[in-house]
Design a protein around this motif. Structure first.
Motif, short mmCIF file in Angstrom:
data_model
loop_
_atom_site.label_atom_id
_atom_site.label_comp_id
_atom_site.label_asym_id
_atom_site.label_seq_id
_atom_site.Cartn_x
_atom_site.Cartn_y
_atom_site.Cartn_z
N GLN A 1 6.67 0.14 -13.25
CA GLN A 1 6.89 -0.96 -14.19
C GLN A 1 8.17 -0.65 -14.95
O GLN A 1 8.22 0.24 -15.79
N LEU B 1 0.84 -1.20 0.00
CA LEU B 1 0.00 0.00 0.00
C LEU B 1 0.87 1.25 0.00
O LEU B 1 2.07 1.17 0.30
N PRO B 2 0.29 2.41 -0.30
CA PRO B 2 1.07 3.65 -0.26
C PRO B 2 1.67 3.88 1.12
O PRO B 2 1.12 3.41 2.12
N VAL C 1 8.81 -1.68 -6.34
CA VAL C 1 8.24 -0.78 -5.35
C VAL C 1 9.33 0.03 -4.66
O VAL C 1 9.14 1.16 -4.26
N ARG C 2 10.48 -0.58 -4.50
CA ARG C 2 11.61 0.08 -3.85
C ARG C 2 12.88 -0.61 -4.33
O ARG C 2 12.83 -1.63 -4.99
N ALA D 1 2.04 6.94 -5.88
CA ALA D 1 1.31 7.43 -4.72
C ALA D 1 0.20 6.47 -4.27
O ALA D 1 -0.15 6.42 -3.10
N ASP D 2 -0.32 5.67 -5.20
CA ASP D 2 -1.37 4.72 -4.81
C ASP D 2 -0.79 3.39 -4.33
O ASP D 2 -1.53 2.43 -4.11
N GLY D 3 0.54 3.34 -4.19
CA GLY D 3 1.17 2.11 -3.70
C GLY D 3 1.57 1.14 -4.79
O GLY D 3 2.24 0.15 -4.53
N SER D 4 1.14 1.41 -6.01
CA SER D 4 1.45 0.47 -7.08
C SER D 4 2.91 0.62 -7.51
O SER D 4 3.52 1.68 -7.37
N PRO D 5 3.50 -0.46 -8.01
CA PRO D 5 4.92 -0.43 -8.36
C PRO D 5 5.19 0.31 -9.66
O PRO D 5 4.29 0.50 -10.48
#
Lengths: 401, 295
Positions: B186, A356-357, B204-205, B180-184
């Motif tokens: 691509q 999640l964010p 994601v990180r 910002a919505d948590g999505s990775p």
């Protein structure tokens, strides 16, 4: 320093990530050590024991456990500290002893449950420290667990080492635990022992083999030695000739051996990994057990991960176990605990995780487990009536800082 | 919610892009400044860079270096050890024989003349003093400077409050945080033989770095000459077309990708698996392999 000795080094096949990481983190601004925290709630609920398997003919509620786990992992340079704190409340009735349904008329074993509802709390703290030293990754663990009637103190050391020039990793460890029990007296246990203790030693050795770019095989052997009071102070065994109830009484020593193999196969084309695990267990109480587990880790779009898994288990009985006894054994041992009986079990589990964010992660899962004589490898002639069926639901919340 | 903006510039020999979700352009300006600082400090084309000072002093005296450079040299020493001598910051002298722009294949004698000048084991490194023992020896940070810069810029962005962003220095990527919505994010992995991506990796990180025979290589008489040169033989490696590695630091991802290319199709994948980092390989037949989840 002159680096001449390095010339003779073979081209690496066993590189150390911790050595590279330590060197990278020594660079200014690169130490982005992230503290990880997790909160886990889990509910374990045993299915009611059906009246057909109980001495009083009535359905009986069984055990429930609520578990809260807080985990903190903090890296510090190339070292890491992890703390796990668990708080549990346990309540419900548990199997007390097994008797024939109608002595002399119907020999079918039926369960007698402990009358009083047990309500207990358990607090457990586990600390671990990981550090690389002399090219080997070391781990030190300390644990303390306390219940109303039980205390356990444990410690261990383990290591992991990847030799130069090979594609496998060697690991090993030893552990020790001292457990002390001071049972409470209750309606179903008016005459329990005052106190007892046990020492447990464990050791394991493993090798992780990189078979090819997508396949890793981990093999391990382990040994456990328990010495002291290994009986269940709250359980009884039924002796028909008495007729009488005797205290659950097991040998004062138990040696356990396991051999296990875990296969990890990455199926990168579809973003998945297959985990296949097998474990063989044998102890000197004559229990032999097999565990087979298959899990499928599937990455889904948008940081979802779904993991269904299936587990099968089968064990033979302890040499001194019986659902109930016609007459007392000459060695005085007696136990009707379903965990020492012959049975098999299947478990189905699903886990789902989502990022999640704001560096949050949530997850949840469910596991259904059922023990039954018919799942065992060998034919179980007389099934223990106390075999358990349970459901576990869990929720997990994680945050990285 | 602040808009997603992309700040593009050219540095370290290629296109750079900073994708950030942030108000104002203070963060990206600071990020670009950090790239330029590293480029200036470690450029081998600038006479006043620390690298030029060390190389100019080859065969004479030791040069005292600052803490940042010392930490980078320590890292290079570690990478040399962990790669069994394949990751070697002294191998740049091979450029005297290999001209990838002119696409010229050198004679063996030209390479043989350079090999005695190559080898980190010949260097005297006693922090903070570095000495190249023979005139003509060189070090350069081209093999890991860009990856280091990606990590540094990610840290600069994070220090400016950026929580959702990505640093892309010619394909060496460090993700500061998810969308910002948590999505990775691509991340497209460069196809080694065609334009576009051969695979997409959600991230994601952390970081992803790639190494491939498609960068600055050439084909001559049916043989592909990659710019990735084996410091022991002085010749281009062959076997793998491309390698991408995921790690917490782009520096480590890049080192791992380079080492796997140098080890080749047979030993590279096992070396990466032993290292324990997720990776993606493309072999000479353009078959994909590795342990990265991708689409």
């Amino acid at each position: 320093m002159k680096n001449d000795e390095r010339r003779t080094r073979p081209a690496a096949a066993g590189p150390s990530l911790s050595a590279l990481t330590a060197a990278a983190l020594a660079l200014p601004g690169l130490a982005q050590a992230q503290v990880e925290t997790d909160l886990l709630y889990s509910r374990y609920e045993e299915a009611d024991l059906p009246g057909s398997r109980e001495a009083n003919g009535q359905d009986s509620e069984r055990y429930e456990i609520d578990t809260y786990l807080f985990r903190l992992a903090a890296p510090l340079g190339d070292q890491a500290f992890v703390a796990n704190v668990t708080y549990e409340t346990l309540s419900g009735a548990s199997p007390w002893y097994v008797q024939p349904r109608q002595p002399g008329v119907d020999d079918t074993p039926v369960q007698v449950m402990s009358g009083a509802s047990i309500r207990e709390q358990r607090t457990d703290v586990q600390l671990s420290w990981a550090l690389p030293l002399a090219g080997i990754d070391w781990g030190v663990t300390l644990g303390y667990s306390t219940e109303d009637d039980y205390r356990a103190t444990s410690g261990g050391i383990e290591f992991e080492y990847t030799p130069q020039g090979v594609a496998h990793t060697i690991s090993g460890g030893i552990g020790y635990s001292y457990d002390k029990i001071e049972p409470e007296r209750g309606a179903s246990s008016p005459d329990v022992i005052a106190e007892a203790d046990k020492d447990s030693l464990s050791a394991f050795a493993g090798v992780s083999w990189v078979l090819n770019a997508k396949t890793v095989l981990q093999t391990a052997i382990s040994y456990g030695l328990h010495d002291g009071f290994l009986s269940d102070p709250y359980k009884r065994a039924y002796v028909a000739d008495g007729p009488t109830l005797v205290a659950d009484s097991r040998p004062g020593e138990r040696e356990q051996f396991t051999v296990s193999a875990r296969l990890r196969r990455y199926l990168s084309g579809i973003g998945a990994a297959l985990h296949a695990d097998y474990r063989f267990y044998r102890d000197d109480w004559d229990i032999e057990a097999h565990t087979l587990e298959l899990a499928w880790h599937q990455m889904l779009a948008e940081s979802w991960r779904l993991t269904p898994s299936l587990r099968w288990y089968s064990q033979s009985q302890a040499s001194f176990y019986a659902p109930y006894y016609q007459s007392l054994r000459s060695d005085g041992l007696a136990s009707s605990d379903y965990r020492l009986s012959p049975y098999g079990a299947v478990a189905v589990r699903v886990d789902l995780r989502k990022a999640l964010p704001g560096d949050w992660e949530i997850g949840g899962g469910a596991e259904w487990y059922e023990a039954d004589g018919s799942y065992a490898i060998d034919t179980v002639e007389v099934e223990n009536p106390g075999l358990v069926e349970f459901l576990i639901l869990n929720l997990r919340l994680g945050k990285r800082f | 919610m602040p808009p997603l903006r992309v700040h593009r510039f050219t540095a370290l020999g290629g296109p750079c892009a900073l994708h950030v979700q942030a108000d104002g352009d203070e963060a990206v300006r600071a990020g670009e400044a950090e790239v330029l600082r590293i480029e200036t400090k470690y450029s081998r084309y600038r006479d006043d860079s620390i690298v030029s000072r060390i190389n100019t002093a080859a065969g004479t005296e030791a040069v005292e270096v600052d803490d940042e450079t010392a930490a980078l040299l320590d890292y290079a020493a570690t990478a040399y050890e962990q790669s069994g001598g394949l990751f070697d910051i002294t191998s740049g002298v091979l450029r005297r024989a290999w001209d990838f722009k002119a696409q010229r294949v050198p004679a063996q004698a030209e390479i043989d003349a350079l090999l005695p000048l190559i080898g980190w084991h010949r260097v005297t490194w006693s922090r903070p003093y570095l000495r190249l023992p023979q005139a003509g020896m060189q070090i350069d940070f081209g093999g890991f400077g860009k990856e280091y810069a990606a990590d540094r810029v990610a840290a600069v962005l994070a220090a400016h409050g950026v929580r959702h962003g990505l640093v892309d220095l010619s394909g060496d990527i460090h993700v500061v945080g998810p969308h910002a919505d948590g999505s990775p994010w691509q991340i497209g992995v460069q196809h080694p033989r065609a334009g576009g991506a051969i695979a997409t990796v959600p991230l994601v990180r952390g970081a992803i770095a790639s190494s491939g025979d498609y960068e600055r290589g050439f084909v001559r008489d049916g043989r592909r000459y990659s710019h990735i040169l084996d410091p022991r033989s002085g010749w281009p490696v062959d076997g793998l077309a491309a390698v991408s590695v995921l790690a917490d630091q782009c520096l480590i991802a890049g080192t791992a990708a380079t080492c796997a290319m140098l080890l080749g199709a047979e030993r590279g994948p096992a070396w990466l698996a032993a290292l324990g980092l997720p990776y993606l390989i493309v072999d000479a037949q353009l078959r994909l392999g590795g342990s990265i989840a991708r689409s």
